[in-house]
Motif scaffolding. Structure first.
Motif, PDB file in Angstrom:
ATOM      1  N   GLN A  13      16.557  60.249  86.070  1.00  0.00           N
ATOM      2  CA  GLN A  13      17.883  59.993  86.596  1.00  0.00           C
ATOM      3  C   GLN A  13      18.155  58.509  86.762  1.00  0.00           C
ATOM      4  OE1 GLN A  13      18.182  62.276  90.180  1.00  0.00           O
ATOM      5  NE2 GLN A  13      18.085  64.214  89.096  1.00  0.00           N
ATOM      6  N   ASP A  14      17.110  57.692  86.823  1.00  0.00           N
ATOM      7  CA  ASP A  14      17.272  56.253  86.997  1.00  0.00           C
ATOM      8  C   ASP A  14      17.613  55.630  85.650  1.00  0.00           C
ATOM      9  OD1 ASP A  14      17.203  53.590  87.601  1.00  0.00           O
ATOM     10  OD2 ASP A  14      15.071  53.523  88.088  1.00  0.00           O
ATOM     11  N   ILE A  35      19.768  54.407  76.564  1.00  0.00           N
ATOM     12  CA  ILE A  35      18.603  55.234  76.261  1.00  0.00           C
ATOM     13  C   ILE A  35      18.393  56.291  77.337  1.00  0.00           C
ATOM     14  CG2 ILE A  35      16.090  55.214  75.979  1.00  0.00           C
ATOM     15  CD1 ILE A  35      16.518  52.403  74.690  1.00  0.00           C
ATOM     16  N   ALA A  36      18.598  55.905  78.579  1.00  0.00           N
ATOM     17  CA  ALA A  36      18.466  56.887  79.662  1.00  0.00           C
ATOM     18  C   ALA A  36      19.502  58.001  79.502  1.00  0.00           C
ATOM     19  CB  ALA A  36      18.626  56.202  81.018  1.00  0.00           C
ATOM     20  N   ARG A  40      18.787  62.013  78.818  1.00  0.00           N
ATOM     21  CA  ARG A  40      19.370  63.110  79.607  1.00  0.00           C
ATOM     22  C   ARG A  40      20.062  64.115  78.685  1.00  0.00           C
ATOM     23  NH1 ARG A  40      20.462  58.815  83.020  1.00  0.00           N
ATOM     24  NH2 ARG A  40      22.594  58.611  82.251  1.00  0.00           N
ATOM     25  N   ARG A  41      20.771  63.634  77.680  1.00  0.00           N
ATOM     26  CA  ARG A  41      21.423  64.539  76.727  1.00  0.00           C
ATOM     27  C   ARG A  41      20.400  65.392  75.995  1.00  0.00           C
ATOM     28  NH1 ARG A  41      26.316  64.267  76.543  1.00  0.00           N
ATOM     29  NH2 ARG A  41      27.495  62.426  77.083  1.00  0.00           N
ATOM     30  N   ALA A  42      19.326  64.763  75.527  1.00  0.00           N
ATOM     31  CA  ALA A  42      18.293  65.505  74.801  1.00  0.00           C
ATOM     32  C   ALA A  42      17.683  66.592  75.687  1.00  0.00           C
ATOM     33  CB  ALA A  42      17.215  64.552  74.301  1.00  0.00           C
ATOM     34  N   VAL A  43      17.395  66.245  76.934  1.00  0.00           N
ATOM     35  CA  VAL A  43      16.828  67.226  77.870  1.00  0.00           C
ATOM     36  C   VAL A  43      17.828  68.351  78.102  1.00  0.00           C
ATOM     37  CG1 VAL A  43      16.126  67.586  80.280  1.00  0.00           C
ATOM     38  CG2 VAL A  43      15.244  65.628  78.995  1.00  0.00           C
ATOM     39  N   ILE A  50      14.851  62.434  71.415  1.00  0.00           N
ATOM     40  CA  ILE A  50      16.137  61.739  71.345  1.00  0.00           C
ATOM     41  C   ILE A  50      16.383  61.453  69.869  1.00  0.00           C
ATOM     42  CG2 ILE A  50      17.355  59.611  71.911  1.00  0.00           C
ATOM     43  CD1 ILE A  50      15.485  59.394  74.379  1.00  0.00           C
ATOM     44  N   ASP A  51      17.535  61.883  69.366  1.00  0.00           N
ATOM     45  CA  ASP A  51      17.856  61.590  67.969  1.00  0.00           C
ATOM     46  C   ASP A  51      19.017  60.601  67.906  1.00  0.00           C
ATOM     47  OD1 ASP A  51      20.294  63.037  68.153  1.00  0.00           O
ATOM     48  OD2 ASP A  51      19.372  64.868  67.410  1.00  0.00           O
TER      49      ASP A  51
END
Length: 185
Positions: A13-14, A35-36, A40-43, A50-51
């Motif tokens: 979340q950070d 990137i964070a 989060r989107r990938a998760v 991450i693509d």
């Protein structure tokens, strides 16, 4: 019953300094936030990595320079629509697969990134270094993402009616303006 969206740890979340396997010391704070967001989107999407489409979506969300390079008009609206559709199921055919066209060398040590996304991260750092900057920016990453025609981000751009080559030319024009000092920042 399990929740539809996996819970994220405090570290995920950070968004100020995500724990990325690639060397994030050479990333701007803005790119670290990108990137964070992509993580989060990938998760949330249930993807293993991450693509480039995750990175593209997060770049548009977090970086006004990236958003501006797309300009006004129906293309950006269609692009955002496709990206949102992906988060609600459009990209399900990609789940469980690794994004790797074989067209670019795979960067090892990019755990958490698809091979293309890891290569794009390294390419973004090299672009920044050629410009004499220590940290990559969002436009560096966008330029790297649109380099490989097999990237998922390029597929989404194409479906939205956006020419990746023309976009790359606009990015390079902005870079040239920035280097010459003509760009208002």
């Amino acid at each position: 019953m399990q929740p539809r969206i996996p819970r994220q740890s405090a570290q995920e979340q950070d968004c100020r300094r995500p724990d990325v396997a690639v060397d994030d010391a050479r990333l701007s704070d803005e790119l670290a936030a990108v990137i964070a967001g992509a993580r989060r989107r990938a998760v949330r999407d249930g993807d293993r990595q991450i693509d480039t489409a995750h990175l593209l979506h997060s770049l548009l969300e977090h970086d006004p320079d990236v958003y501006a390079v797309f300009g006004e008009g129906p293309g950006i609206a269609r692009l955002l629509g496709y990206l949102v559709q992906r988060t609600i199921g459009y990209g399900l055919r990609w789940q469980g697969t690794v994004e790797d066209s074989g067209a670019v060398p795979v960067v090892m040590g990019g755990e958490g990134f698809s091979p293309l996304a890891a290569s794009a991260m390294e390419h973004a750092r090299r672009r920044a270094a050629r410009r004499g900057e220590a940290q990559a920016r969002g436009l560096d990453l966008l330029a790297a993402i649109v380099t490989d025609p097999q990237a998922r981000a390029v597929e989404v751009l194409t479906r939205a009616g956006i020419d990746a080559n023309a976009l790359r030319a606009r990015i390079d024009d902005r870079r040239d303006e920035y280097i010459s000092g003509d760009a208002a920042r």
